[in-house]
Structures are given as C-alpha cells and as structure tokens.
Design a protein around this motif. Sequence first.
Motif, mmCIF file in Angstrom:
data_model
loop_
_atom_site.group_PDB
_atom_site.id
_atom_site.type_symbol
_atom_site.label_atom_id
_atom_site.label_comp_id
_atom_site.label_asym_id
_atom_site.label_seq_id
_atom_site.Cartn_x
_atom_site.Cartn_y
_atom_site.Cartn_z
ATOM 1 N N ALA A 47 -7.580 5.585 -0.561
ATOM 2 C CA ALA A 47 -6.354 6.379 -0.576
ATOM 3 C C ALA A 47 -6.514 7.580 -1.501
ATOM 4 C CB ALA A 47 -5.181 5.511 -1.026
ATOM 5 N N ASP A 48 -5.975 8.728 -1.073
ATOM 6 C CA ASP A 48 -6.081 9.931 -1.898
ATOM 7 C C ASP A 48 -5.080 9.915 -3.050
ATOM 8 O OD1 ASP A 48 -3.801 10.218 -0.433
ATOM 9 O OD2 ASP A 48 -4.456 11.976 0.691
ATOM 10 N N ARG A 49 -4.230 8.921 -3.062
ATOM 11 C CA ARG A 49 -3.274 8.768 -4.163
ATOM 12 C C ARG A 49 -3.472 7.395 -4.784
ATOM 13 N NH1 ARG A 49 2.262 6.901 -4.757
ATOM 14 N NH2 ARG A 49 2.286 6.278 -2.571
ATOM 15 N N ILE A 50 -3.874 7.382 -6.056
ATOM 16 C CA ILE A 50 -4.054 6.122 -6.766
ATOM 17 C C ILE A 50 -2.726 5.753 -7.404
ATOM 18 C CG2 ILE A 50 -5.281 4.933 -8.607
ATOM 19 C CD1 ILE A 50 -7.591 6.894 -8.183
ATOM 20 N N ARG A 51 -2.157 4.663 -6.963
ATOM 21 C CA ARG A 51 -0.866 4.239 -7.498
ATOM 22 C C ARG A 51 -1.106 3.476 -8.804
ATOM 23 N NH1 ARG A 51 2.078 0.876 -3.424
ATOM 24 N NH2 ARG A 51 2.665 2.908 -2.587
ATOM 25 N N PRO A 52 -0.754 4.055 -9.934
ATOM 26 C CA PRO A 52 -1.048 3.383 -11.213
ATOM 27 C C PRO A 52 -0.130 2.190 -11.446
ATOM 28 C CG PRO A 52 0.146 5.428 -11.600
ATOM 29 C CD PRO A 52 -0.155 5.380 -10.126
ATOM 30 N N PRO A 53 -0.678 1.048 -11.832
ATOM 31 C CA PRO A 53 0.159 -0.108 -12.147
ATOM 32 C C PRO A 53 0.933 0.146 -13.440
ATOM 33 C CG PRO A 53 -2.154 -0.598 -12.563
ATOM 34 C CD PRO A 53 -2.115 0.753 -11.936
ATOM 35 N N GLN A 54 2.256 0.116 -13.340
ATOM 36 C CA GLN A 54 3.110 0.527 -14.449
ATOM 37 C C GLN A 54 3.430 -0.599 -15.423
ATOM 38 O OE1 GLN A 54 3.968 3.593 -15.068
ATOM 39 N NE2 GLN A 54 3.173 4.513 -13.184
ATOM 40 N N GLN A 55 3.170 -1.845 -15.053
ATOM 41 C CA GLN A 55 3.506 -2.946 -15.948
ATOM 42 C C GLN A 55 2.778 -2.778 -17.284
ATOM 43 O OE1 GLN A 55 2.247 -6.827 -14.653
ATOM 44 N NE2 GLN A 55 3.837 -7.884 -15.795
ATOM 45 N N PRO A 56 3.443 -3.075 -18.399
ATOM 46 C CA PRO A 56 2.741 -3.000 -19.677
ATOM 47 C C PRO A 56 1.491 -3.871 -19.680
ATOM 48 C CG PRO A 56 5.100 -3.233 -20.039
ATOM 49 C CD PRO A 56 4.864 -3.421 -18.566
ATOM 50 N N ALA A 57 0.440 -3.363 -20.313
ATOM 51 C CA ALA A 57 -0.828 -4.099 -20.329
ATOM 52 C C ALA A 57 -0.658 -5.468 -20.957
ATOM 53 C CB ALA A 57 -1.881 -3.291 -21.081
ATOM 54 N N THR A 80 -3.462 -0.597 -2.075
ATOM 55 C CA THR A 80 -3.702 -1.774 -2.919
ATOM 56 C C THR A 80 -5.182 -1.896 -3.253
ATOM 57 O OG1 THR A 80 -1.882 -2.906 -1.788
ATOM 58 C CG2 THR A 80 -3.348 -4.253 -3.126
ATOM 59 N N VAL A 81 -6.019 -1.794 -2.229
ATOM 60 C CA VAL A 81 -7.469 -1.900 -2.438
ATOM 61 C C VAL A 81 -7.956 -0.778 -3.350
ATOM 62 C CG1 VAL A 81 -9.714 -1.850 -1.281
ATOM 63 C CG2 VAL A 81 -7.800 -3.073 -0.238
ATOM 64 N N THR A 82 -7.403 0.423 -3.178
ATOM 65 C CA THR A 82 -7.778 1.546 -4.034
ATOM 66 C C THR A 82 -7.479 1.246 -5.492
ATOM 67 O OG1 THR A 82 -7.291 3.091 -2.230
ATOM 68 C CG2 THR A 82 -7.447 4.009 -4.450
ATOM 69 N N SER A 83 -6.272 0.772 -5.770
ATOM 70 C CA SER A 83 -5.888 0.474 -7.156
ATOM 71 C C SER A 83 -6.768 -0.623 -7.747
ATOM 72 C CB SER A 83 -4.414 0.059 -7.220
ATOM 73 O OG SER A 83 -3.571 1.123 -6.855
ATOM 74 N N LEU A 84 -7.002 -1.671 -6.979
ATOM 75 C CA LEU A 84 -7.805 -2.780 -7.472
ATOM 76 C C LEU A 84 -9.219 -2.326 -7.820
ATOM 77 C CD1 LEU A 84 -6.680 -5.494 -4.896
ATOM 78 C CD2 LEU A 84 -6.180 -5.532 -7.349
ATOM 79 N N CYS A 85 -9.853 -1.605 -6.910
ATOM 80 C CA CYS A 85 -11.243 -1.188 -7.137
ATOM 81 C C CYS A 85 -11.350 -0.137 -8.230
ATOM 82 C CB CYS A 85 -11.845 -0.662 -5.833
ATOM 83 S SG CYS A 85 -12.114 -1.922 -4.557
ATOM 84 N N TYR A 86 -10.444 0.834 -8.202
ATOM 85 C CA TYR A 86 -10.532 1.927 -9.165
ATOM 86 C C TYR A 86 -10.336 1.432 -10.593
ATOM 87 C CZ TYR A 86 -9.380 6.136 -11.784
ATOM 88 O OH TYR A 86 -9.347 7.121 -12.732
ATOM 89 N N ALA A 221 -0.202 -7.220 -12.067
ATOM 90 C CA ALA A 221 0.774 -6.146 -12.244
ATOM 91 C C ALA A 221 1.407 -5.760 -10.914
ATOM 92 C CB ALA A 221 0.106 -4.937 -12.886
ATOM 93 N N LEU A 222 0.666 -5.935 -9.825
ATOM 94 C CA LEU A 222 1.194 -5.657 -8.490
ATOM 95 C C LEU A 222 1.827 -6.890 -7.852
ATOM 96 C CD1 LEU A 222 -1.739 -3.459 -7.102
ATOM 97 C CD2 LEU A 222 0.428 -2.686 -8.080
ATOM 98 N N ASP A 223 1.911 -7.982 -8.628
ATOM 99 C CA ASP A 223 2.549 -9.231 -8.188
ATOM 100 C C ASP A 223 1.807 -9.942 -7.068
ATOM 101 O OD1 ASP A 223 4.568 -9.406 -10.032
ATOM 102 O OD2 ASP A 223 5.967 -8.214 -8.850
ATOM 103 N N TYR A 224 0.484 -9.842 -7.071
ATOM 104 C CA TYR A 224 -0.315 -10.605 -6.123
ATOM 105 C C TYR A 224 -0.965 -11.790 -6.833
ATOM 106 C CZ TYR A 224 0.050 -6.679 -2.875
ATOM 107 O OH TYR A 224 0.531 -5.711 -2.042
ATOM 108 N N ARG A 225 -0.973 -12.919 -6.138
ATOM 109 C CA ARG A 225 -1.712 -14.070 -6.648
ATOM 110 C C ARG A 225 -3.194 -13.717 -6.692
ATOM 111 N NH1 ARG A 225 -4.881 -17.910 -4.580
ATOM 112 N NH2 ARG A 225 -4.669 -17.047 -2.491
ATOM 113 N N ALA A 226 -3.867 -14.148 -7.754
ATOM 114 C CA ALA A 226 -5.306 -13.908 -7.865
ATOM 115 C C ALA A 226 -5.918 -14.974 -8.759
ATOM 116 C CB ALA A 226 -5.590 -12.514 -8.427
#
Length: 529
Positions: A47-57, A80-86, A221-226
Amino acid sequence: MPTGAIDYHERTKHSPRSVREGGRGLNFDNKPTPYKEYTGLPSKALADRIRPPQQPALAAIAEPTPDGDPARARQPDLETVTSLCYYAAGITKRIGRRDRTLFFRAAATTGALYHVDLYVVCGELGGDDGDDETGEPGRELEAGVYHFDPRTLSLDVLREGDYRGVLASASERAGVADAPLSVVATSTWWRNAWKYGGRTFRHAFWDSGTHLANLLAVAHALDYRAEVVTGFADRPVADLLGLEPEREAALEIVPIGSSDAGLESDPATDSGSTGVDPIDPDTEPLSPNEREFPLIHEAWSAGALESGAVDSWRSGRPAGPIGTREPGDGERIALEPVDHETASSRPLHETIRRRGSCREYEREPISFRKLSTVLDRAVRGVAMDSRFEDDPPLSFVDPYLIVNGVDGLASGSYRYHPARGELERLQAGEFRSEAGHLALDQRLAADAAVCVYFVTDLEEIVDALGDRGYRVAQLEASLTAGRLYLGTYAHRDLGGTGLTFYDDVVSDFFAPHAAGQTPMFLYTMGRPA
C-alpha cells in the motif's frame, strides 16, 4: 552426528580468552548485502499509505493477546500486511554519513547485518468487507506466498494460490489453520556469519525475537489475534518458501487474525494444501565469496522436527516452567509502575521509528517508576505455542538485573519475579566494573543504569523439549527483550541496547542463585548521552 543444542552452546561461548585469541579481520569487500534480491520474479507493491498504529506502545506490548474480542470486524487487507511488514522489518530511518546513506530497520539486529527476512502466506485478503475507518473496501491481496522486500516496500510473488494448509499441516496448530495470513521469519546464515561465524545460530533467534516483538505489538495494536508458533515440520515449510536450510531456514510462524474475521475458505481443503511442488527461484549473490559454517546447520538440524511429530513435541513437555529456579528468600522490593492513565502515551509507530541501539550512556540515574513501568509492561509473557495457558509470564528463562543507576533503588544485583511484580535483592553494592566485564569488557554496560540478563538451565530445557527447546528459550528471552526495547523507547529520556557477554562469567556472577543456568540474552538501558 549433528551438533546438539548443549554442545553447540558450549562451543560458541565467549570467554576472555576466546575473545582475545579469536579475533579476525573482516573482509569488507566480501560483506554480504543485507537484502534478499530475487531475479525474474513478479512483485506486488504494498500500500502507498502506511497506516501507523496509534495505540500507545506501552499498551501494545502489555498484553500477550489483544484486548477484547480477538476477531476484528474488518478482514485484513493489503494495508494490514503493509503495516505489519513495515513496522517489523521495514526501513524506518535514512541517515547520511559522509558520502553514503545508512539505512536502519524497524527492529534491532546484531551488527546491523539484517539477516532476518519475512514471508507472508495468505488467503485472499481485503475486498468487500470494507475498512472500519474509511468505509471504503479494503485493498485486496491475492492468495499466495510472498517475500517482503524492505528496499522497495513490495512483495515478491513466490506462489499464487492458497497454501495456508501447508503451514497448518506442518505446524499441527489450529491457530495457523484459522488465520487469514501468517508471517514466517527466516534467517540467511551467511548475512550474519560474515562477522559472527558460528554464533549466528544464536543470533537468528536473538534477532528474529526483536522482529517478532514489533510484529506482535503491531498486530495487537490493530486488534488482531497473533501468536508465535515455534513447533513445525521444517522441511515442508522450507519447500513452501523455496529455501535451502543450509543457507536460509525458517525460524517461526506467526498466524495473524482468525477465521471469524471474514475468512470464507478452509485452507485444509484447498488445492495444494497438503504438499507443494518444489521451487528454486534465482537470487542475486549475497557477496563474491559466500562461506558456509557447518556448525550452524548442524545445530539447526539437531532441532528440526519431522511431519507428524509436532503435536507430540508440543504437548509432551511437563507442566510448569522449565529451566527456571524457585524464588529465593532475599529482600523483596515491589515495583511501582504508573497506571494506564498516566503512562507514556507515545504511539507505537513513533516508538518504533525512534528506537535505536544506544551507543553511549550518561551515568545519570533513571527513575524507579520508569524502570518499573518498562518491566511491568514488557515482561508479561509471550503468546507462544510451546507455553501452556496457566504457565507463569516467563516459562523458560529467569531475568536477573544489575542495577547501578536507579533513583530510589539501591545499587546491586536482583532477580525479577514478574508474576509478583517484585525484585528480589541478591547482593548490595555498585557493580559497574563487573557489569562492563560481563559484557565483553564494554564500557556501554558499565555506564548503563540497568543490565537485564535472561538465563536458563539448558540441560532441563533440552531434557523436556529436545534440541528444539534451545530455540524456544532463546526466543522467549529475545522476544521479551524486544518488548523491553519498545517499552524503553516509549519514554523520551531512556535508551537501550542488547549486548553480548562472557557466558560463564555471567553465570558465576549470579551464583549461587543461578546455579546451573546459562545466559541467553543481555539487554541494557539507561539515559542516552
């Protein structure tokens, strides 16, 4: 006969003598490239737009699983894949030095050699389910097997089609079968062994652990189980990704999301899910003269699992912690972490971008509350398939500390008991010279406010989990240290870095409390100069 974990660990220990006599010059003309470059493969731009995860670290690292419902209403998509990998392995900084540009990645890596790669195995993602934030359909990613290229922020297409069933069969893990996508971390041995030789097998788990700490934090932070899956049949995964384990091997699988999040197909019944035709994609040479280190592959082979043996390996371990020690009777000091409302609110994406590896500390004290907060949030346990649900926060390693600069906490050596939120005082006194000596006589450790050592009883680990248990103990230590990195850099005035160590000297320093244990990882933190 393959080198077992204990033999490998003994043969790769550092001692003052081995470091003094083992120095060798580095041939920079033969330095391997820090990227895997395929030739002739199609690629797909992320994705040309990386959606930054906003949740506090501090919130993202504090929970082993996401808060609330583990299934997000929106299905994962290309963004989602972009944010995870980046944010796990992407290039987050570019710094000009004289006539060249230095590229820094999202996660700490020994020697900045970046030998860890990420692969994505997914079903069809995105599409009509829509995006919760914009209301627009999520950008699609076709089912396939991909390699993440951080240079171009793109995915190399290794296979087209849904191959999640191969991972499900290899791992014998329901979470992998249910996940819309899984990320597989690998290590290319030569890219690290160029400098570190046989110790690279250790570094593979040190460095994949820091990557996965970021990956899990972003997923949560994106609320996905992992979770992190350490048990899988190695050969089918290597075949799926087109790897030759003598050069590059799969280390961990991280399934992300669940079938409740919009997955319509069952990967166990998809075509190609039980076996794959071999692929051998061409890649650019890593360096003019790539060397092999048999010790690394022997250690990897000793811990490899065969198809059909994974579930028994996972479930056959004894209940309770392994390789750790019972608490002692030393004085207890309760941590004083700040609550959620007053904790640092620095977002996860800013923390990852800010994170570095501190190269110099001021000998200025840090606050006890900040140390307490970092330990409290980071050392809560990692969602791993090799842990049981009722295990303590750390199942395979014990954390020991040398404290030399914390306001309100007397200098000395301590053991941290995360389940109780307490430090147990072992020895009083300032140990700056000792801390520096333990860390290969590096001033950085002597100047640090705190040094955190993760240690384990390797014989107990191998007896319970076989040679693969070595990977598990290394990974629990490094993943926790990766969270310590994030917790540290969530605070503006703190910095941290991992360091290597004289193995037996560390064990001797913490004796008799750590009798029979050996260090897995060393993390330092303090006030950066």
